[in-house]
Design an enzyme around this catalytic site. Sequence first.
Site, short mmCIF file in Angstrom:
data_model
loop_
_atom_site.label_atom_id
_atom_site.label_comp_id
_atom_site.label_asym_id
_atom_site.label_seq_id
_atom_site.Cartn_x
_atom_site.Cartn_y
_atom_site.Cartn_z
CG HIS A 156 -0.36 0.26 2.52
ND1 HIS A 156 0.04 -0.74 3.37
CD2 HIS A 156 -0.09 1.41 3.17
CE1 HIS A 156 0.52 -0.23 4.48
NE2 HIS A 156 0.46 1.09 4.39
CG ASP A 186 0.21 -4.08 2.96
OD1 ASP A 186 0.34 -3.47 1.88
OD2 ASP A 186 0.20 -3.52 4.06
CB SER A 263 3.34 1.69 6.20
OG SER A 263 2.22 1.78 7.03
#
Length: 459
Positions: A156, A186, A263
Site C-alpha cells: 500500500h 501487503d 509502514s
Amino acid sequence: MYNDYNDQNRSDNEYHYSYRSDASGFQPQQTPVPLTPKKKNRAGKAVALVLCGALLVGGGFGAGWYLNSRDGRGETQMMVSERPLAKVETVSVTGSNALTFSQIYDANVDSCVSINTSGTASMGYNIFGQPVQREFASAGSGFILTKDGYIATNYHVIEGASMVKVTLDDGTTYEAKIIGGDADYDIAILKVDPGENELKPVTVGTSSSLKVGENVSTIGNPLGQLTFSLTHGIISCLDREINLNGTPFNMIQVDTSINPGNSGGPLFNQYGEVVGIVTAKTSSDGNGNAAEGLGFAIPIDDVLSMLKDIMENGQVTSHAWMGISGQSASYYPQSGMRSGVYVAEAVEDGPAAEAGLQEGDVITMLGTTTISSWSDLTSAMGSKTYKAGDTTTVTFVRDGEVMTTELTFGSTTEMPEEEAEPQSGVQQDGGTSNGGTYGYGDMEDFFNEFFGSNSRRAG
C-alpha cells in the site's frame, strides 16, 4: 511584598488566589512614643567614634572572609560530571548476542530507507462512465534486502505510484523501479541501481521464535518527515488476527510507536534481526473508542518466500486459481437455487474443468466453507487458506443432485491473459490507496455493477 489570599469557601473545591499590597491594605495601629531630649555627653561621643572605626575594620575583614568562604563552597559554580561520555560500539548482527537499542540502530540504520511516491489514483467513474482521477503523494519506509539494491516495503506504500524515490540515511537518493507486489499480503519489492556502491542489507531472522514481552524496535519515516527515527517497545501479542479493509492478517502486535510513514519499515528483535514488516496502527475500534499503543507487523516467516518469489518472478506465483467465471446463484433463476455460486464458465483445461465442473453447476461448499454468494467464494479464495497445488473438496449441485469432486488449485500465473484483473488495493497506515477494487470499463459495466451482472471472473 504581596500576600496570597486563598479562597476555598467554594462549592467547586477549586483554589482561587488574589493578591493585595501591604502598603495599601490593613496596617496595625501604632502608639506614638514621645521623644525625651538627652544631655550632651562628649566623652560618650568619643567612645562611639572609636567603636565605629573598629566595626568598620572588622566588618571589612568579615566581608572579605565571607566572600572567600562562599566562593570556596562553590555556590556559584556548575557541577560538571567527570564521567567519560558513552560511546556506541559498532557491532555486527550475528543473532547470538542481544544488543542495546543504540547498537541496533547503529547496526541497521544504513540498511533502512525512506520512500516517497507520487502518481495518479483512480477514483472510479462518474455517472457518465468517465474515469475520475486525482494526483497523490505519499511516504513510507522500507529496508534493503540485497547489496545490489532489492528493497522490501508494503504494497500500500507504492500502490498506484508512477514515481518512487528511495533515500538512504546518508542522504543519497535513488529512483526506484517497482518489481512487483501483492495486495493480499501487503508486500512489495523495489529495485534501485547503486552503481559501483554496495548497499548494506539487513539480517533476516525468524518470527516463529518470538515471545510475548520481548523487546522490539523499528526504524522508519513517521509523518513522512521525521526520517530514520527509532522507536521501541515490546511484543504485546503473537498471531493476532485482525482484518484490514476486508483482508485478514495474522499479525505481531506491538506497543512500539507507529505512525503514518512507518509502514513498510523493519521490525527488529533484540538481536537486531528483521522479524516483521511494520504495516498498520490501530487508533480506535469500530465504535470510535480511542486506543494507544496498538501497532502491528507482518511476521517475516509468512512472507519471506513470497518476497523472494517477487524478486525472481515479479509476482507471487503461489496464489490459488480455480478457473471459473460466474456469479451468485440468485442472479440465475434457472438454476433453481437461491444461494451458492453459479458456474457460468469453466475455463478450458483449468483446474475446475479438470475436476469435472461445468457450466450450470452451483457451488455450495469449498472444503468445509459454506458458499452462499460470489463474495463468499472470493473471500475463501483470498483468505490465504489455499495455495497453488493445494487440493480440496468442492460440493456442488447439478440438476438438483448434490455432488462432490476433488479440485487441485492452479497458480494465478496460469490464468488466461483476458481473465486476469488488477489486484485490489488496501488502505492502511502510512500509504495511499488507488481507490475501488472493481472498475467500470463502459456504461454496460456501470449498469451491471449496480443492477447485477451475468458473470465475473474468479482468480
